[in-house]
Design a protein around this motif. Structure first.
Motif: not given
Length: 268
Positions: A112-121, A123-124, A145-149, A166-172
């Motif tokens: 399986x292959x996924x294409x992931x872009x940077x979205x409002x929340x 990696x989407x 997706x989780x930024x670190x997991x 840093x901002x995305x991880x803090x939000x997560x």
């Protein structure tokens, strides 16, 4: 009537073949080098004798494909070539190219292959190509997706600007457990970030779904910015057996080819 030849630096008359595509190697060599090049160096890189290279360059100067610095004598791309490049970037359908790339990768690997872009929340997922296997997974367009997991998140964490990460991880970390995000926060060291940048892909030792592994690689645009990730996903028993020798090289090749099609030129 024979066409008039060009006189090379060695004094010999050289006729560049009108239908020979070899001159494209000269343009490619100029485009791939960061700094303007001297004739002898350019000829060596392109595999030409200096006189033959000079004959091509004279023709290319006339139509604006290359320019020669009057003070140093070095060659660089001309305004016409740069204009063609800009037009190409404006008219390139990045998502169409990306979709074609992951369809091909899925067929080559049976993963399986996924294409992931940077979205409002963060990696989407925007597109998933399933391999036809019996693998059941909950990755669909719109999955975040989780930024670190996750493998996808980690590759964004390694290649996006530090402030954005840093901002995305803090939000997560402020989210509740029922946020719907795939994967959970895990502390990442700077050494781990550097390793991802060095090898060009990311994965996680303990994936969000037991028995399912994933590897993600970045795709860059003409400005050198990461614009998306390609992620391969499969059962451990299948993916891990041939990951190093087959699947990771195929993933990196696909990501690098797509980056090149989007105008990215590595600096090293």
């Amino acid at each position: 009537m024979q066409p008039r030849g060009q006189v090379g630096h060695a004094g010999a008359t050289v006729h560049p073949p009108a239908k020979d595509p070899g001159g494209a190697r000269l343009l490619s060599a100029i485009a791939e080098e960061i700094e303007p090049m001297m004739l002898k160096d350019l000829a060596q890189v392109a595999g030409f004798a200096p006189a033959q290279a000079h004959a091509y360059l004279v023709s290319y100067r006339r139509i604006g494909l290359i320019e020669q610095d009057e003070d140093t004598g070095r060659y660089r791309l001309g305004r016409f070539a740069l204009g063609l490049g800009i037009t190409s970037m404006r008219t390139t359908d990045a998502m169409s190219l990306a979709n074609e790339a992951i369809v091909d990768l899925a067929e080559r690997t049976a993963l399986h292959v996924a294409l992931v872009v940077w979205g409002s929340f963060g990696p989407t997922v925007v597109f998933v190509r399933e391999s036809g296997s019996q693998l059941n997974m909950n990755t669909r367009p719109g999955t975040v997706y989780s930024m670190t997991g996750t493998a996808s998140g980690r590759v964004f964490s390694a290649f996006l600007p530090e402030g954005t990460v840093k901002a995305a991880i803090a939000q997560e970390r402020r989210e509740t457990a029922d946020s719907g995000r795939v994967g959970t926060y895990r502390f990442m060291t700077r050494k781990e970030m550097d390793h991802i940048r060095e090898v060009g892909y990311a994965t996680v030792d303990a994936p969000p779904i037991p028995g399912i592994s994933a590897y993600a690689a970045p795709v860059f645009d003409h400005a050198g910015q990461m614009v998306m990730a390609i992620t391969i996903i499969g059962q451990d028993v299948y993916l891990e057996e041939k990951a190093e020798e087959e699947f990771i090289p195929a993933l990196l090749e696909t990501a690098q080819t797509l980056s090149s099609e989007l105008g990215y030129m590595p600096t090293h």
